[in-house]
Motif scaffolding. Sequence first.
Motif, PDB file in Angstrom:
ATOM      1  N   ALA A   1     -23.285  -2.391 -29.343  1.00  7.19           N
ATOM      2  CA  ALA A   1     -24.428  -3.284 -29.088  1.00  7.19           C
ATOM      3  C   ALA A   1     -24.317  -3.911 -27.704  1.00  7.19           C
ATOM      4  N   PHE A   2     -23.107  -4.354 -27.329  1.00  7.80           N
ATOM      5  CA  PHE A   2     -22.895  -4.916 -25.987  1.00  7.80           C
ATOM      6  C   PHE A   2     -23.144  -3.859 -24.915  1.00  7.80           C
ATOM      7  N   ALA A   3     -22.628  -2.628 -25.156  1.00  9.51           N
ATOM      8  CA  ALA A   3     -22.779  -1.549 -24.174  1.00  9.51           C
ATOM      9  C   ALA A   3     -24.253  -1.203 -23.980  1.00  9.51           C
TER      10      ALA A   3
ATOM     11  N   ALA B   1     -16.120   1.096 -24.117  1.00  8.29           N
ATOM     12  CA  ALA B   1     -14.675   0.870 -23.936  1.00  8.29           C
ATOM     13  C   ALA B   1     -14.384  -0.417 -23.178  1.00  8.29           C
ATOM     14  N   LEU B   2     -15.355  -0.901 -22.378  1.00  6.91           N
ATOM     15  CA  LEU B   2     -15.142  -2.145 -21.626  1.00  6.91           C
ATOM     16  C   LEU B   2     -14.986  -3.345 -22.545  1.00  6.91           C
ATOM     17  N   PHE B   3     -15.509  -3.247 -23.762  1.00  8.46           N
ATOM     18  CA  PHE B   3     -15.508  -4.398 -24.662  1.00  8.46           C
ATOM     19  C   PHE B   3     -14.375  -4.322 -25.688  1.00  8.46           C
ATOM     20  N   SER B   4     -13.315  -3.594 -25.335  1.00 12.05           N
ATOM     21  CA  SER B   4     -12.097  -3.548 -26.155  1.00 12.05           C
ATOM     22  C   SER B   4     -10.943  -4.099 -25.344  1.00 12.05           C
ATOM     23  N   ALA B   5     -10.235  -5.069 -25.908  1.00 15.70           N
ATOM     24  CA  ALA B   5      -9.061  -5.640 -25.230  1.00 15.70           C
ATOM     25  C   ALA B   5      -7.878  -4.696 -25.292  1.00 15.70           C
ATOM     26  N   ASN B   6      -8.025  -3.586 -26.022  1.00 17.21           N
ATOM     27  CA  ASN B   6      -6.952  -2.588 -26.085  1.00 17.21           C
ATOM     28  C   ASN B   6      -7.301  -1.363 -25.249  1.00 17.21           C
TER      29      ASN B   6
ATOM     30  N   TYR C   1     -20.929  -9.785 -18.918  1.00 15.68           N
ATOM     31  CA  TYR C   1     -21.909  -9.087 -19.747  1.00 15.68           C
ATOM     32  C   TYR C   1     -22.134  -9.895 -21.032  1.00 15.68           C
ATOM     33  N   THR C   2     -23.386 -10.099 -21.409  1.00 15.07           N
ATOM     34  CA  THR C   2     -23.677 -10.904 -22.603  1.00 15.07           C
ATOM     35  C   THR C   2     -24.609 -10.168 -23.564  1.00 15.07           C
ATOM     36  N   LEU C   3     -24.586 -10.645 -24.797  1.00 11.74           N
ATOM     37  CA  LEU C   3     -25.490 -10.165 -25.845  1.00 11.74           C
ATOM     38  C   LEU C   3     -25.970 -11.408 -26.571  1.00 11.74           C
ATOM     39  N   GLY C   4     -27.275 -11.656 -26.541  1.00 11.94           N
ATOM     40  CA  GLY C   4     -27.805 -12.859 -27.190  1.00 11.94           C
ATOM     41  C   GLY C   4     -27.252 -14.133 -26.584  1.00 11.94           C
ATOM     42  N   GLY C   5     -26.909 -14.070 -25.287  1.00 15.55           N
ATOM     43  CA  GLY C   5     -26.401 -15.256 -24.598  1.00 15.55           C
ATOM     44  C   GLY C   5     -24.913 -15.507 -24.785  1.00 15.55           C
ATOM     45  N   ARG C   6     -24.192 -14.626 -25.486  1.00 17.70           N
ATOM     46  CA  ARG C   6     -22.749 -14.798 -25.705  1.00 17.70           C
ATOM     47  C   ARG C   6     -22.000 -13.602 -25.134  1.00 17.70           C
TER      48      ARG C   6
END
Length: 797
Positions: free
Chosen positions: A574-576, A584-589, A632-637
């Motif tokens: 959803a973020f991507a 992959a950018l939204f994984s801390a691993n 990068y945000t989704l719904g302001g978060r």
Amino acid sequence: MSMATRTDTQSPALHVADSRDLIRVQGARQNNLKDISVEIPKRRLTVFTGVSGSGKSSLVFGTIAAESQRMINETYSAFVQGFMPTLSRPEVDVLDGLTTAIIVDQERMGANPRSTVGTATDANAMLRILFSRLGAPHIGSPNAYSFNVHSVKASGAITIERGAGKTKTEKATFTRLGGMCPRCEGMGSVTDFDLSVLYDESLSLNEGALTIPGYSMDGWYGRIFRGCGFFDPDKPIRKYTKKELRDLLHKEPTKIKVEGINLTYEGLIPKIQKSFLSKDVDAMQPHIRAFVERAVTFTTCPECDGTRLSKEARSSKIEGKNIADVCAMQISDLADWVRGLDEPSVLPLLTGLQHLLDGFAEIGLGYLSLDRPSGTLSGGEAQRTKMIRHLGSSLTDVTYVFDEPTIGLHPHDIQRMNDLLLQLRDKGNTVLVVEHKPETIAIADHVVDLGPGAGAEGGTVCFEGTVEGLRGSDTTTGRHLDDRATLKGPVRSSSGTLEIRGASTHNLQGVDVDIPLGMLCVVTGVAGSGKSSLIHGSVSGRDGVVVIDQGAIRGSRRSNPATYTGLLDPIRKAFAKANGVKPALFSANSEGACPTCNGAGVIYTDLGVMATVESTCEECEGKRFQASVLEYTLGGRNIAEVLAMSVTEAEEFFDDGEARTPAAHKILGRLADVGLGYLSLGQPLTTLSGGERQRLKLATRMAEKGDVYVLDEPTTGLHLADVEQLLGLLDRLVDSGKSVIVIAHHQAVMARADWIIDLGPGAGHDGGRIVFEGTPADLVAARSTLTGEHLAAYVGT
């Protein structure tokens, strides 16, 4: 009269040492504890209560027991400490009055398939010595009866010194007899491989023929296979010669040089046997376990018939029984057999063995056998097995720490466990128990109730005092302490049956039973009566059956509820999608990890034998992600803010608006259903309590498609207030058209059932039969079984 011999007739004043009768905890802040202070009386039984996740384990295990163990470790030399786990000091201001802590927890006993009940409790060691002294024919030392010791033969030249510098060389042969079966190498089973699961024979190695998890041609395996020279990595495997195929599959470890580096090449099958099959199947990661179940078939070793022992070890007998025979006996029967041996030459050994075996019966485990693999014991059985060594201990003034010792116990068995806890206390020990069962809370000398809620809403002391004081308090535990369930009135009708015929797993005696479908069916019976054998042996594995067992979920500090449940995948996508970048950018691993702490959020500084220091990463401030990713945000978060949300907040966030993500909302709904609405999505799994982990596993497994759900002791780790919520979830599951089978000892679960199947009447060979089938009301009315009597007492009829 001299001063030295004068007798003082006055009563002596209290010695200063006798005033040290409290364990004082001040300012405890471990995990969710909120700067709490408590005083725990020594040489008393103290029970810690509170809802699951309220901070009980953080106080008892994470603070008191952890600091006791850390201080003991510090008494060893720096050299010895280098071989021990480093323990950091708990977050607490003052800990005073500590004594040596012995932790008896619910952790499964070793996942090593060579470990059995006998090897884990030293009973096997005693039996091996006994057979080496009394066994006929005599075959050798105790090692000759051990299935973990190889037989060794060697020959060569030895040098004999004859004095005055003279030596003589002679040829000699050396033999050491071990008890290991040479065919199965002491495992009791032999393995056969389905080669089509290991590789695709139509492809070459370079084309990705290998289908074994972790065996990629991109890494070291690829360099070894390309550089070994034993076969052509560009040739399809089906075109290999016999020699090439043998080298690929079976070659012994061989030294090779690849790109100037010394390496060892080994065939695929011995490599898999060492890396995968040396572990217990239940302890494997899910994808490894799935591969092993597809690729490997286990059959009983034809040479030793599953006993693991060589023919020499099986030939040596005492009164007509070899060591395999006695290890296969039920422990209560073995104790009688040992009692019948009259041999003064080994009397101390027989006395010690007798005491150990009687300990099994005393603790309610007389139905086990010594050859039972320790990895197959339930959490409750494992905990009680660990207790055995402490029952006869001469130590006093020790702090024993128990984590729900009544888990897996029928109400009939709880009284016996209570007696054992009181026995440890009466020997002058401090006993600390984390517990939810009212029957065990009732025997406490002192109660500490934590809460009022779980997670961030817990971590404070709600009550300290006696059981009577707790009962009169207005705490969650106090209000639920005298809860009694009411029997279900009209029960659901069956929509079909699941037939079981001639079930004979373990102690089952040819059981025939029809399990009704479309209902909440509860399987009960005393510990060891055959409940798990019936359900796991005859129901698990059928099509459409989802099994949720007692096994604890495992995870590192990097694992959290979002990663474990699969929730992070739809969130990342959803973020991507919203930002036009890679998931992959939204994984801390993965790619989004902070480069300084590698996505851990903390920096670990290794100080050698001292405890590793953990400090928040200054670069990402503990958020685990690169600064560019947080833009990068989704719904302001941003992603860090989403992972900091509670399940309840996130459920609302992903329900509508720009952030609407149905896949994520569905998973969050299941987490809320099991009562984990307060849990933070990014909270490390290592900080969750046992009850929270159990419910997290339940929420995850319920997503699997199936018609029949089997739950093994789902109330483990749950407070009395949480049990009601779980029962509501099970009812909703049945109302949606599913069938639910629950193995349970909790009377509240029995009272809510539509149908009860009771096994017994006893444990081991005294059980294994169906003693009742019918509704809870019929069970209470008949009172013909132990379960019926205890359920009748619980509901107050």
